[in-house]
Write an enzyme that holds these catalytic residues in place. Structure first.
Site, PDB file in Angstrom:
ATOM      1  N   SER A   1       3.181   6.521  -3.784  1.00  0.00           N
ATOM      2  CA  SER A   1       4.487   7.348  -3.941  1.00  0.00           C
ATOM      3  C   SER A   1       4.233   8.952  -3.990  1.00  0.00           C
ATOM      4  O   SER A   1       3.215   9.175  -4.508  1.00  0.00           O
ATOM      5  CB  SER A   1       4.976   6.896  -5.249  1.00  0.00           C
ATOM      6  OG  SER A   1       6.251   7.553  -5.678  1.00  0.00           O
TER       7      SER A   1
ATOM      8  N   LYS B   1       5.680   8.361   2.854  1.00  0.00           N
ATOM      9  CA  LYS B   1       6.241   7.296   3.282  1.00  0.00           C
ATOM     10  C   LYS B   1       7.619   7.370   3.755  1.00  0.00           C
ATOM     11  O   LYS B   1       8.064   6.750   5.048  1.00  0.00           O
ATOM     12  CB  LYS B   1       5.755   5.824   2.677  1.00  0.00           C
ATOM     13  CG  LYS B   1       4.417   5.434   2.393  1.00  0.00           C
ATOM     14  CD  LYS B   1       4.432   4.252   1.922  1.00  0.00           C
ATOM     15  CE  LYS B   1       5.158   3.909   0.667  1.00  0.00           C
ATOM     16  NZ  LYS B   1       5.221   4.891  -0.523  1.00  0.00           N
TER      17      LYS B   1
ATOM     18  N   ARG C   1      15.087   9.893  -8.023  1.00  0.00           N
ATOM     19  CA  ARG C   1      15.092   8.845  -7.105  1.00  0.00           C
ATOM     20  C   ARG C   1      16.285   8.656  -6.465  1.00  0.00           C
ATOM     21  O   ARG C   1      17.592   8.870  -7.502  1.00  0.00           O
ATOM     22  CB  ARG C   1      14.485   7.544  -7.657  1.00  0.00           C
ATOM     23  CG  ARG C   1      12.853   7.676  -8.064  1.00  0.00           C
ATOM     24  CD  ARG C   1      12.321   7.284  -6.870  1.00  0.00           C
ATOM     25  NE  ARG C   1      10.759   7.501  -7.107  1.00  0.00           N
ATOM     26  CZ  ARG C   1       9.826   6.825  -6.098  1.00  0.00           C
ATOM     27  NH1 ARG C   1      10.189   6.415  -4.926  1.00  0.00           N
ATOM     28  NH2 ARG C   1       8.776   6.941  -6.312  1.00  0.00           N
TER      29      ARG C   1
END
Length: 529
Positions: free
Chosen positions: A234, A238, A318
């Site tokens: 994380s 990616k 997030r």
């Protein structure tokens, strides 16, 4: 395998009147707002807070020590919990959920390839958690829903707190996988990522048992059908690097690689959004719309506009959204065999090259090493980057021995002649606190060159300490940026820091006692200094 559960208790719970099954996105958004679990933002996304748990809790994750799996699990990196402790907690959680005014159930799948698909159901105390899993897993159509028979169940009760002295846990929080009862039990944490990653851990056990490599990576495909994989923990890029306007997205985090090719395990994306801008990441920015979930993002109370630069609550802000919110995707999320594999690392030492070409042995070495820096907020207690080695770029999610996954990857690299690169998205010109983060525009240019085959035959120079082959020229990137030593003002400081990291690589690799000497000798860093 067919669905197996602890008898009666779960089926009785799911027949209760307060159980809400398979609500639509608008229905779930209404529930979230009416229950005051979250608020609506200017784009229609739901904004929620996860309380004190703003990241995963790896020390609170367990696998039940059961006869059918105990000889297969790598217990050195996975914590056991007794069947007795699990069963008692399971019954306590079900009794807790029976007393709620409402609970929510989602039925769906993990695995886009129907040949290797796992039917799952998720039972939630919170409506927003149910919205989250609705967006993150694969949603069934009406016909699939009629024949849906869950083979794994996730039960999440954030407000249920464990008593470590009684329940056999390490804290009030627990994430427990039982492979015999095919259940994941979660309590004491509101962080939704635990549900996503628990099913990934399950797939990391089930898929290799069927000779399919499970991978912590993102994936996309080019106009010519060329497939790329991006491995990394994380915060290493990616999601960002796989969301490319010129390539179609297969998935942003979890994949399987079968004899037919690559498939996405999920049906959505879970993107970090600290410092998110439309200019840098337009696909992610525009995907945050109605039905998306924003975790721990600061939002203006009047305008309801999200402030992605504000990390007051956590750096690990997030956004969860269905993969269909990205315009150029592969649907269904299945593609052929990878042509290019990229290992992403965020090097806090600032000494690894921004891109280097790997031999097969180097690829195996760096895959097993899984070096990166844990970035702030990804896990509880991480407030600044910390150098770490996470085997196969996903150690917290691997139930089986690391060499099981590494051997499978090595075989597939050889079989399909995949080109492998190590890309440092971390620091340059100095270590964290002194240097600066690698420019995203440079990283994109280097990755694009790798994907288009431009680096397959370019002139390289071998790094004196790490033995990595560094391209001398990459279009769009200053030559001096490609060689880390040239970006440091103090050459002695660079050499000292590089040797320190090299020593850490060596010390970490000593734990792999069943790896061939060829991988360690040819894949490891140079020993000439």
């Amino acid at each position: 395998m067919n669905s197996v559960h602890i008898p009666n208790e779960l089926s009785h719970l799911l027949k209760e009147d307060h159980v809400q099954v398979q609500l639509s996105v608008p229905q779930l958004v209404e529930k979230v707002l009416n229950r005051k679990e979250g608020s609506l933002t200017s784009t229609g996304a739901v904004r929620v807070s996860t309380g004190k748990y703003t990241g995963r809790s790896p020390k609170d994750k367990f696998i039940v020590e059961e006869d059918s799996v105990k000889d297969k699990i790598e217990w050195g990196s996975n914590q056991p919990i007794s069947k007795e402790s699990f069963t008692k907690l399971y019954n306590k959680v079900l009794e807790f959920l029976k007393e709620k005014d409402e609970i929510f159930v989602f039925k769906g799948f993990a695995g886009a390839d129907k040949k290797h698909q796992l039917p799952i159901q998720v039972i939630n105390e919170f409506a927003w958690h149910n919205l989250f899993v609705h967006q993150l897993f694969i949603r069934p159509n009406e016909e699939e829903l009629l024949g849906h028979n869950p083979e794994f169940t996730v039960i999440s009760a954030p407000n249920f707190k464990a008593d470590p002295a009684v329940d056999g846990t390490n804290s009030e929080t627990f994430i427990i996988i039982s492979f015999e009862t095919r259940t994941v039990l979660i309590g004491g944490t509101e962080y939704a990522g635990e549900m996503k990653k628990s099913i990934f851990s399950v797939m990391n056990y089930l898929l290799p048992e069927n000779n399919i490599l499970s991978m912590h990576c993102s994936s996309n495909v080019g106009l010519e059908g060329d497939v790329a994989l991006f491995f990394g923990l994380s915060g290493t890029g990616k999601t960002t690097l796989s969301a490319d306007a010129n390539r179609r997205l297969i998935g942003d985090d979890e994949h399987g690689w079968s004899s037919n090719g690559v498939f996405n395990i999920e049906g959505g994306c879970y993107a970090k959004c600290i410092n998110l801008t439309r200019e840098k990441e337009p696909q992610i920015y525009d995907a945050i719309c109605f039905g998306s979930v924003l975790e721990n993002v600061v939002v203006n109370s009047e305008s309801r506009i999200a402030d992605y630069d504000d990390g007051t609550l956590t750096e690990n802000t997030r956004a969860a959204y269905p993969i269909q919110a990205i315009s150029n995707i592969v649907d269904p999320s299945i593609a052929g065999h990878p042509n290019t594999i990229v290992f992403l690392t965020a090097d806090a030492f600032g000494v690894l090259p921004p891109i280097s070409k790997l031999t097969k042995e180097q690829a195996m070495y760096h895959f097993l090493s899984g070096y990166t820096s844990k970035l702030a907020g990804t896990e509880r207690g991480i407030t600044s980057p910390q150098a770490t080695f996470s085997t196969c770029f996903g150690a917290p999610f691997l139930p089986l021995p690391a060499t099981r996954y590494a051997d499978m990857l090595g075989e597939k690299i050889l079989e399909h002649n995949a080109k492998v690169f190590l890309v440092n998205t971390g620091w340059t010109g100095g270590e964290y606190g002194t240097g600066s983060r690698m420019k995203l525009s440079y990283t994109r240019a280097m990755v694009q060159a790798a994907l288009e085959g431009e680096l397959n035959h370019v002139e390289t120079v071998k790094d004196a300490i790490f033995g990595l082959n560094i391209p001398l020229h990459v279009a769009g990137v200053p030559d001096e940026v490609l060689q880390p030593s040239k970006t440091w003002a103090d050459q002695e400081a660079y050499a000292k820091k590089a040797k320190e990291l090299a020593a850490r690589f060596r010390d970490n690799f000593k734990k792999f006692t069943d790896v061939s000497s060829e991988i360690e000798e040819k894949g490891g860093q140079s020993l000439n200094w």
